[in-house]
Scaffold this active site. Structure first.
Site, PDB file in Angstrom:
ATOM      1  N   LYS A 272     -21.968  81.412   2.781  1.00 15.25           N
ATOM      2  CA  LYS A 272     -21.948  81.604   1.276  1.00 15.25           C
ATOM      3  C   LYS A 272     -23.340  81.431   0.770  1.00 15.25           C
ATOM      4  O   LYS A 272     -24.163  80.769   1.383  1.00 15.25           O
ATOM      5  CB  LYS A 272     -21.025  80.631   0.511  1.00 15.25           C
ATOM      6  CG  LYS A 272     -19.404  80.752   0.607  1.00 15.25           C
ATOM      7  CD  LYS A 272     -18.611  79.759  -0.223  1.00 15.25           C
ATOM      8  CE  LYS A 272     -17.153  80.072   0.165  1.00 15.25           C
ATOM      9  NZ  LYS A 272     -16.900  81.225  -0.477  1.00 15.25           N
ATOM     10  N   ARG A 346      -6.797  82.047   4.650  1.00 17.76           N
ATOM     11  CA  ARG A 346      -5.730  82.733   5.167  1.00 17.76           C
ATOM     12  C   ARG A 346      -5.439  82.618   6.604  1.00 17.76           C
ATOM     13  O   ARG A 346      -4.245  82.779   7.001  1.00 17.76           O
ATOM     14  CB  ARG A 346      -5.943  84.360   4.996  1.00 17.76           C
ATOM     15  CG  ARG A 346      -7.136  85.044   5.580  1.00 17.76           C
ATOM     16  CD  ARG A 346      -7.516  86.261   4.966  1.00 17.76           C
ATOM     17  NE  ARG A 346      -8.081  86.164   3.718  1.00 17.76           N
ATOM     18  CZ  ARG A 346      -8.615  87.038   3.138  1.00 17.76           C
ATOM     19  NH1 ARG A 346      -8.481  88.427   3.356  1.00 17.76           N
ATOM     20  NH2 ARG A 346      -9.354  86.885   1.846  1.00 17.76           N
TER      21      ARG A 346
HETATM   22  N1  BES Z   1     -12.518  79.440  -1.006  1.00 18.26           N
HETATM   23  C1  BES Z   1     -12.934  80.657  -1.215  1.00 18.26           C
HETATM   24  C2  BES Z   1     -12.344  81.559  -2.713  1.00 18.26           C
HETATM   25  C3  BES Z   1     -13.010  81.308  -3.667  1.00 18.26           C
HETATM   26  C4  BES Z   1     -14.428  82.059  -3.747  1.00 18.26           C
HETATM   27  C5  BES Z   1     -12.692  80.338  -4.536  1.00 18.26           C
HETATM   28  C6  BES Z   1     -15.160  81.880  -5.102  1.00 18.26           C
HETATM   29  C7  BES Z   1     -13.469  80.289  -5.832  1.00 18.26           C
HETATM   30  C8  BES Z   1     -14.473  80.913  -5.820  1.00 18.26           C
HETATM   31  C9  BES Z   1     -12.426  81.682  -0.047  1.00 18.26           C
HETATM   32  O1  BES Z   1     -12.281  80.833   1.372  1.00 18.26           O
HETATM   33  C10 BES Z   1     -13.204  82.857   0.241  1.00 18.26           C
HETATM   34  O2  BES Z   1     -14.380  82.647   0.539  1.00 18.26           O
HETATM   35  N2  BES Z   1     -12.774  84.079   0.137  1.00 18.26           N
HETATM   36  C11 BES Z   1     -13.572  85.204   0.170  1.00 18.26           C
HETATM   37  C12 BES Z   1     -12.708  86.092   1.062  1.00 18.26           C
HETATM   38  C13 BES Z   1     -13.658  87.419   1.415  1.00 18.26           C
HETATM   39  C14 BES Z   1     -14.740  86.997   2.291  1.00 18.26           C
HETATM   40  C15 BES Z   1     -12.702  88.448   2.028  1.00 18.26           C
HETATM   41  C16 BES Z   1     -13.888  85.625  -1.214  1.00 18.26           C
HETATM   42  O3  BES Z   1     -13.140  85.655  -2.059  1.00 18.26           O
HETATM   43  O4  BES Z   1     -15.226  86.087  -1.338  1.00 18.26           O
HETATM   44 MN    MN Z   2     -13.762  81.135   2.259  1.00 22.36          MN
END
Ligand code: BES
Ligand code: MN
Ligand code: ZN
Length: 492
Positions: A272, A346
């Site tokens: 990230k 997931r």
């Molecule tokens: N924990 C995150 C979701 C999240 C993102 C919560 C931003 C709060 C703020 C999750 O594990 C994640 O990173 N999801 C990705 C999925 C994508 C890579 C398909 C997302 O939402 O960007």
């Molecule tokens: Mn994630």
């Protein structure tokens, strides 16, 4: 020390207290306050005459009467015609926050009948207890005194009595305490709240309430064949855990609650951005909500059978981390092509959802800070509920409405399945940006087979970035109230 609330039968005009809080509707001074105003030497009437205070939602004003209360805090509940459980809860949380910031240790709370409107007494007492606990919550364990540290608000007596109010208060107090537990876990930094720490907290909770509990360590997780959970945890020095906790207050098929327990989400190799990455300590909010629901169950002991499952890992990047392109074998036997290591939630939920099958559940609800996309869809106002089962969706939505933790449905049509088709495996873990919350749910559905299931995406609602009149910036405890309402409503 956490806030304790209780009911007290007393005349509002006669109570001696360091702080008397009075929730009022918008408009002129309500008739129910005539005696209090007289006891206060007309101080309330003088305040209203200035028009400095009109009882608008979230508005507050302090009065220093000559009477038995040292201070009176008026809290505006807004338009009386719009009075609801929501407005009653809100007024209490504004009051709880104010009282805490004011530095008093104890207070008395009076909800005027005018502000209660048509809300039944039991519901009002419940919402008041929930709201007070919610508003008074704060976290200062990592700050040295005396800076910014005020004495905690320890006790609030709510002026109400009778069987209905008692029943409502019992519920609200249990839910309030459960939210405190959840928020206390959510707020902890990732270096404290690790998978083994979460498991220890679950064990402490289970011991306190005499729940059955099983905690699987890495070796046991391997033996179970939970390849998806293992993959997520592989890059971290902190071993994963799998927690199964059970409250058996009735025979019959259980409600299974599954909570995402990623104690920190760096994104893994698909790392990230640094900006706000620190927020990803909250990625175990689903797990915390499940544990909070069990705190409420332990206090209320309803005739219900509930199982909580928490797959927990830290999503790190290192030489041992899983990589994009890897194919992992989930516990169900399905193969998952990893497109993005940041779509980790997931993965570990897939193994928990498969594990759930052994309970032959009445239904399974999972809760997760799963996608950034849900923030785009619903902002910070509602969580998404996604399910192929319309009746269950409606049941969850209603529990959300009643509890004030709103959820709103997104569709799970077959067309969305296309996005997670893999060229070389059964399924891939990312469908890209379009309909991100729905394709994530479709992935989960691949593993939630053999029982009614609904998914809650709380990525937008588990944490607030802004301070408001009724709560501090930070964890919300999202899911605790909804789950408790859901279980109690099923119990009949
Ligand atoms: N924990 C995150 C979701 C999240 C993102 C919560 C931003 C709060 C703020 C999750 O594990 C994640 O990173 N999801 C990705 C999925 C994508 C890579 C398909 C997302 O939402 O960007
Ligand atoms: Mn994630
Ligand atoms: Zn995550």
């Amino acid at each position: 020390m956490a806030l304790t609330t209780s009911l007290r039968k007393a005349d509002v005009a006669a109570v001696a207290t360091p702080l008397l809080i009075v929730a009022v509707p918008q408009g002129a001074m309500p008739p129910s306050l005539a005696a209090l105003d007289a006891a206060a030497g007309g101080a309330l009437a003088r305040l209203y005459a200035t028009r400095d205070f009109t009882g608008k939602k979230d508005q507050v004003a302090s009065v220093y009467p000559a009477g038995p209360a040292a201070r009176i805090l008026l809290v505006g509940a807004g338009d009386a015609a719009g009075a609801s459980v929501r407005t009653v809860r809100r007024a209490a949380s504004v009051a709880g926050k104010r009282a805490r910031l004011g530095g008093v240790k104890e207070a008395v709370y009076y909800l005027t009948p005018e502000a209660r409107g048509a809300v039944p007494e039991a519901d009002a007492a419940q919402a008041t207890a929930e709201g007070l606990a919610y508003g008074a919550w704060h976290f200062d364990a990592l700050k040295l005194p005396p800076e910014e540290v005020k004495p905690a608000l320890e006790r609030v007596e709510i002026l109400a009595h009778g069987a209905a109010a008692e029943a409502g208060h019992t519920l609200g107090a249990a839910i309030g305490a459960a939210q405190v537990l959840t928020r206390g876990l959510q707020v902890l930094p990732g270096n404290t709240c690790t998978p083994s720490f979460l498991a220890a907290q679950a064990q402490e909770l289970a011991a306190r309430h005499k729940f059955d509990i099983t905690v699987l360590d890495r070796a046991a997780i391997e033996r179970e064949g939970m390849g998806a959970l293992l993959a997520v945890g592989k890059g971290s020095a902190e071993d994963p855990r799998f927690i199964a906790i059970e409250y058996k207050g009735a025979a019959g098929a259980p409600i299974v609650l599954v909570g995402k327990g990623v104690t920190f989400d760096t994104g893994g190799i698909s790392i990230k951005p640094a900006e706000r990455m620190e927020d990803m300590k909250f990625d175990m909010s689903g797990a915390a909500a499940v544990l909070g629901a069990f705190e409420a169950l332990g206090r209320l002991r309803p005739k219900a059978h509930v199982v909580g499952l928490i797959p927990s890992a830290e999503n790190m990047l290192s030489g041992t981390a899983y990589k994009p392109g890897d194919v992992v074998r989930a516990m169900s036997g399905k193969h998952i092509e990893v497109i993005n290591t940041d779509a980790e939630g997931r993965l570990l939920l897939a193994d928990a959802l498969h594990y759930a099958k052994r309970y032959d559940p009445a239904c399974v609800l999972d809760i997760a800070t799963l996608t950034g996309a849900v923030v785009i869809a619903l902002g910070h106002t509602a969580a998404a509920v996604i399910s192929a089962d319309d009746a269950l969706t409606e049941e969850v939505r209603r529990a959300g409405d009643r509890s004030g933790e709103r959820v709103w449905p997104l569709p799970l049509w077959d067309e969305f399945r296309e996005h997670i088709k893999s060229d070389i495996a059964d399924v891939k873990n990312s469908g890209g940006r379009p309909a991100g919350s729905i394709t994530a749910a479709w992935f989960l559905r691949e593993f939630a087979e053999g029982y009614p299931w609904a998914h809650l995406d709380i990525a937008g609602t588990a944490y607030t970035q802004s301070e408001d009149a009724g709560s501090v910036k930070g964890p919300t405890g999202m899911g605790v109230r909804l789950f408790t309402e859901f279980v109690l409503a099923r119990q009949g």
